[in-house]
Design a protein around this motif. Structure first.
Motif, PDB file in Angstrom:
ATOM      1  N   MET A   1       0.841  -1.197   0.000  1.00 30.32           N
ATOM      2  CA  MET A   1       0.000   0.000   0.000  1.00 30.32           C
ATOM      3  C   MET A   1       0.873   1.242   0.000  1.00 30.32           C
ATOM      4  SD  MET A   1      -2.864   1.116   2.827  1.00 30.32           S
ATOM      5  CE  MET A   1      -3.626   2.730   2.779  1.00 30.32           C
ATOM      6  N   THR A   2       0.468   2.233  -0.770  1.00 33.11           N
ATOM      7  CA  THR A   2       1.184   3.504  -0.820  1.00 33.11           C
ATOM      8  C   THR A   2       0.298   4.591  -0.219  1.00 33.11           C
ATOM      9  OG1 THR A   2       2.396   2.853  -2.811  1.00 33.11           O
ATOM     10  CG2 THR A   2       2.281   5.201  -2.315  1.00 33.11           C
ATOM     11  N   HIS A   3       0.909   5.452   0.590  1.00 32.00           N
ATOM     12  CA  HIS A   3       0.176   6.521   1.263  1.00 32.00           C
ATOM     13  C   HIS A   3       0.433   7.837   0.546  1.00 32.00           C
ATOM     14  CE1 HIS A   3      -0.326   3.835   4.831  1.00 32.00           C
ATOM     15  NE2 HIS A   3       0.799   3.333   4.338  1.00 32.00           N
ATOM     16  N   GLN A   4      -0.622   8.541   0.183  1.00 30.46           N
ATOM     17  CA  GLN A   4      -0.499   9.867  -0.420  1.00 30.46           C
ATOM     18  C   GLN A   4      -0.584  10.913   0.683  1.00 30.46           C
ATOM     19  OE1 GLN A   4      -3.072  10.922  -3.626  1.00 30.46           O
ATOM     20  NE2 GLN A   4      -2.292   9.350  -5.001  1.00 30.46           N
ATOM     21  N   VAL A   5       0.482  11.719   0.813  1.00 31.84           N
ATOM     22  CA  VAL A   5       0.527  12.732   1.871  1.00 31.84           C
ATOM     23  C   VAL A   5       1.016  14.044   1.280  1.00 31.84           C
ATOM     24  CG1 VAL A   5       1.011  10.956   3.602  1.00 31.84           C
ATOM     25  CG2 VAL A   5       2.916  12.225   2.576  1.00 31.84           C
ATOM     26  N   ARG A   6       0.848  15.102   2.047  1.00 42.61           N
ATOM     27  CA  ARG A   6       1.433  16.404   1.687  1.00 42.61           C
ATOM     28  C   ARG A   6       2.857  16.474   2.212  1.00 42.61           C
ATOM     29  NH1 ARG A   6      -1.402  20.531   4.857  1.00 42.61           N
ATOM     30  NH2 ARG A   6      -1.285  18.844   6.388  1.00 42.61           N
ATOM     31  N   GLY A   7       3.736  17.080   1.415  1.00 40.06           N
ATOM     32  CA  GLY A   7       5.114  17.252   1.863  1.00 40.06           C
ATOM     33  C   GLY A   7       5.702  18.542   1.330  1.00 40.06           C
ATOM     34  N   LEU A  61      12.040  18.012   2.640  1.00 41.66           N
ATOM     35  CA  LEU A  61      12.689  18.666   3.772  1.00 41.66           C
ATOM     36  C   LEU A  61      12.060  18.235   5.104  1.00 41.66           C
ATOM     37  CD1 LEU A  61      13.157  22.285   2.360  1.00 41.66           C
ATOM     38  CD2 LEU A  61      14.749  20.341   2.289  1.00 41.66           C
ATOM     39  N   GLY A  62      12.719  18.656   6.186  1.00 40.40           N
ATOM     40  CA  GLY A  62      12.232  18.380   7.536  1.00 40.40           C
ATOM     41  C   GLY A  62      12.920  17.178   8.154  1.00 40.40           C
ATOM     42  N   HIS A  63      13.429  17.359   9.362  1.00 41.40           N
ATOM     43  CA  HIS A  63      14.127  16.242  10.013  1.00 41.40           C
ATOM     44  C   HIS A  63      14.047  16.302  11.536  1.00 41.40           C
ATOM     45  CE1 HIS A  63      16.992  19.563   9.841  1.00 41.40           C
ATOM     46  NE2 HIS A  63      17.528  19.053  10.938  1.00 41.40           N
ATOM     47  N   GLU A  64      13.639  17.426  12.087  1.00 45.38           N
ATOM     48  CA  GLU A  64      13.628  17.628  13.543  1.00 45.38           C
ATOM     49  C   GLU A  64      12.206  17.334  14.039  1.00 45.38           C
ATOM     50  OE1 GLU A  64      15.953  21.109  15.551  1.00 45.38           O
ATOM     51  OE2 GLU A  64      13.887  21.765  15.303  1.00 45.38           O
ATOM     52  N   ALA A  65      11.886  16.051  14.246  1.00 43.86           N
ATOM     53  CA  ALA A  65      10.470  15.686  14.287  1.00 43.86           C
ATOM     54  C   ALA A  65      10.126  14.684  15.382  1.00 43.86           C
ATOM     55  CB  ALA A  65      10.054  15.106  12.935  1.00 43.86           C
ATOM     56  N   ILE A 131      15.291  11.580   6.739  1.00 42.75           N
ATOM     57  CA  ILE A 131      14.030  11.621   7.490  1.00 42.75           C
ATOM     58  C   ILE A 131      12.886  12.173   6.651  1.00 42.75           C
ATOM     59  CG2 ILE A 131      12.853  12.631   9.488  1.00 42.75           C
ATOM     60  CD1 ILE A 131      15.471  12.375  11.025  1.00 42.75           C
ATOM     61  N   GLY A 132      12.980  13.431   6.187  1.00 38.75           N
ATOM     62  CA  GLY A 132      11.910  14.006   5.366  1.00 38.75           C
ATOM     63  C   GLY A 132      10.608  14.132   6.129  1.00 38.75           C
ATOM     64  N   ALA A 133      10.592  14.997   7.143  1.00 34.46           N
ATOM     65  CA  ALA A 133       9.454  15.043   8.067  1.00 34.46           C
ATOM     66  C   ALA A 133       8.564  16.268   7.931  1.00 34.46           C
ATOM     67  CB  ALA A 133       9.949  14.946   9.511  1.00 34.46           C
ATOM     68  N   PHE A 134       8.802  17.124   6.946  1.00 30.62           N
ATOM     69  CA  PHE A 134       7.797  18.148   6.641  1.00 30.62           C
ATOM     70  C   PHE A 134       6.735  17.471   5.783  1.00 30.62           C
ATOM     71  CE2 PHE A 134      11.003  21.885   6.949  1.00 30.62           C
ATOM     72  CZ  PHE A 134      10.703  22.056   8.289  1.00 30.62           C
ATOM     73  N   ALA A 135       6.049  16.526   6.368  1.00 31.10           N
ATOM     74  CA  ALA A 135       5.056  15.722   5.661  1.00 31.10           C
ATOM     75  C   ALA A 135       4.116  15.110   6.688  1.00 31.10           C
ATOM     76  CB  ALA A 135       5.738  14.621   4.847  1.00 31.10           C
ATOM     77  N   ASP A 136       2.944  14.733   6.233  1.00 30.98           N
ATOM     78  CA  ASP A 136       1.984  14.118   7.150  1.00 30.98           C
ATOM     79  C   ASP A 136       2.489  12.780   7.675  1.00 30.98           C
ATOM     80  OD1 ASP A 136      -0.188  16.093   6.810  1.00 30.98           O
ATOM     81  OD2 ASP A 136      -0.190  15.356   4.749  1.00 30.98           O
ATOM     82  N   LYS A 137       3.222  12.038   6.818  1.00 30.10           N
ATOM     83  CA  LYS A 137       3.818  10.765   7.220  1.00 30.10           C
ATOM     84  C   LYS A 137       5.185  10.657   6.553  1.00 30.10           C
ATOM     85  CE  LYS A 137      -0.675   8.375   7.341  1.00 30.10           C
ATOM     86  NZ  LYS A 137      -1.468   7.217   6.836  1.00 30.10           N
TER      87      LYS A 137
END
Length: 361
Positions: A1-7, A61-65, A131-137
Motif C-alpha cells: 500500500m502507498t500513502h499519499q501525503v502532503r510534503g 525537507l524536515g528532520h527535527e520531528a 528523514i523528510g518530516a515536513f510531511a503528514d507521514k
C-alpha cells in the motif's frame, strides 16, 4: 500500500519550497512508517534548499520531528504501532568500527529507510538527513525512532531531533562541561542557547553568551547566561578574558560555523581549554591558524556531531527532565505553524526573529 501525503519539497537550488503530493510506501523489513505530529524548522533544511549540503534535488525537507509509529516492517521489535517517538538521524548500526569500540555516538554507518519516497510522477525524493518530516507521514529506518513519554508535547519533543540536542550535547557530551567550569558560547540562536542550557545543567560557574543581536543576548540570559557580550560593540576575546580572570574560558562553544568566530573561540579559551565547533560551516569555508599557536595553547579542538548524542540514552533522559520541570525545552518554541508556512519561517529564522518555528500537523 502507498500513502499519499502532503510534503514540503525543495525542487532546485535557492528556489522557494512548495507543497507537493508525496507517495510513502508501507514499511519494509527494518523500517517504520511514522505519522508526524510536529517538526521544527531547522537551519539545516535551509542549507538543503540552498544547495549547501548536496545537489540531490528534489529534497523532501524536515528532520527535527516527533510523531506516532503507524506501522512497522518485518524484524522490528524496538518500536510498535502507537508508540510516540522522536526521530533521529543517527540510527546506530552496532557493527561499524566506532560501534564496536564502544563509541556508538560516532557510528559511521547509520541506518536509513531502504525504500524511497517519491513524487506522484515517480521522481525519487532525497529525504533530508534520511528523514523528510515536513510531511503528514514519513518512512524511516526503525532505528531512527526513539520512544519517549507521550506526555511531552510533540512540538517540544521534536526539538531534540536536531537543534536543541546538538547544542545541549555539545556542552554535556562533547566538551564535556564539568562543575565550576567557565563557558563561553558564541552565537545565541537555538543551538547556542541550548548549549548555554546544557552548560547550566552540567553545573558551570560563569556562562557567557556572545552575539551581535541584543534580542539573542536576552534569550541567552533566559537560558542561563550569567554574562552577555555584544561582539558588535566590543572585542569578544578581550571581553571573555576579562570575565574569566584574564585567562579565557575553560570551554568555548562556537555555534555559528564561520572562520572568524571560530578564531574568536580559539583565542578566547584558557590554556589547555576546549573549543567545540557545533555551528555548521559551508563547503567553501577555510580556516587560517598558526600551527605554533595550536601547539602552544594545548587543550583540545573538537567538533560536535549531533551533540555526540546516543538517542536511546539521551532522548528519554532529557524528556524526563522536562516533565520534572528541570529543563525548560518549551522556551525554544517561538511559534507553531502549518506546512504552508515553512518558506516564511525560513525568512524569520534568517532575520533572527525566532528560536524555533515548529510545524504542527
Amino acid at each position: 500500500m502507498t500513502h499519499q501525503v502532503r510534503g514540503v519539497i525543495a525542487r532546485g537550488k535557492g528556489a522557494p519550497v512548495e507543497i507537493a503530493t508525496v507517495l510513502v510506501p508501507d514499511p519494509g523489513p527494518g523500517e517504520a512508517l511514522v505519522a508526524i505530529q510536529a517538526c521544527g524548522v531547522c537551519h539545516t533544511d535551509l542549507h538543503y534548499r540552498e544547495g549547501g549540503i548536496g545537489d540531490d534535488f528534489p529534497y523532501l525537507l524536515g528532520h527535527e520531528a516527533a510523531g506516532v509509529v503507524e506501522a512497522v516492517g518485518d524484524g522490528v521489535t524496538a518500536v510498535a504501532p502507537g508508540d510516540f517517538v522522536i526521530l533521529n538521524w543517527r540510527a546506530v548500526c552496532g557493527q561499524c568500527r566506532a560501534c564496536k569500540r564502544g563509541r556508538p555516538w560516532y557510528c559511521f554507518d547509520t541506518r536509513n529507510a531502504v525504500q524511497q519516497m517519491t513524487l506522484g510522477d515517480g521522481t525519487e525524493l532525497s529525504a533530508a538527513l534520511g528523514i523528510g518530516a515536513f510531511a503528514d507521514k514519513t518512512l524511516v529506518a526503525a532505528g531512527q525512532c526513539t520512544r519517549v513519554d507521550p506526555a511531552v508535547p510533540p512540538e517540544v519533543a521534536s526539538l531534540l531531533g536536531c537543534g536543541v540536542m546538538a547544542g545541549l550535547g555539545a556542552a554535556v557530551n562533547t566538551a564535556p562541561v564539568t562543575r565550576g567550569d567557565s563557558v563561553a558560547v558564541i552565537g545565541c540562536g537555538g543551538v547556542g542557547d541550548a548549549a548555554i542550557l546544557g552548560a547550566q545543567l552540567a553545573g558551570a560557574g560563569t556562562i557567557i553568551g556572545v552575539d551581535i543581536d541584543p534580542r539573542k543576548l536576552e534569550w541567552a540570559r533566559q537560558f542561563g547566561a550569567s554574562h552577555v557580550i555584544n561582539s558588535r560593540e566590543t572585542d569578544p576575546v578581550d571581553a571573555i578574558r576579562e570575565l574569566t580572570g584574564g585567562h579565557g574560558a575553560d570551554v568555548v562553544i562556537e555555534a555559528i560555523g564561520r572562520p572568524e568566530t571560530y578564531k574568536h573561540a580559539f583565542y578566547a579559551r584558557d590554556l589547555a581549554g576546549v573549543v567545540v565547533l557545533v555551528g555548521v560551516p559551508t563547503p567553501d569555508m577555510r580556516l587560517d591558524l598558526k600551527l605554533q599557536h595550536i601547539f602552544g595553547r594545548g587543550g583540545a579542538l573538537k567538533s560536535s556531531w549531533y551533540g555526540d548524542c546516543l538517542p536511546e540514552r539521551d532522548f528519554p533522559q532529557l524528556t524526563n527532565l522536562f516533565l520534572a520541570g528541570r529543563l525548560p525545552l518549551d522556551k525554544f518554541v517561538s511559534e507553531t505553524i502549518g506546512l504552508d508556512d515553512v518558506e516564511a519561517a525560513f525568512a524569520k529564522m534568517e532575520r533572527g526573529e525566532v528560536l524555533r518555528s515548529v510545524v504542527k500537523l
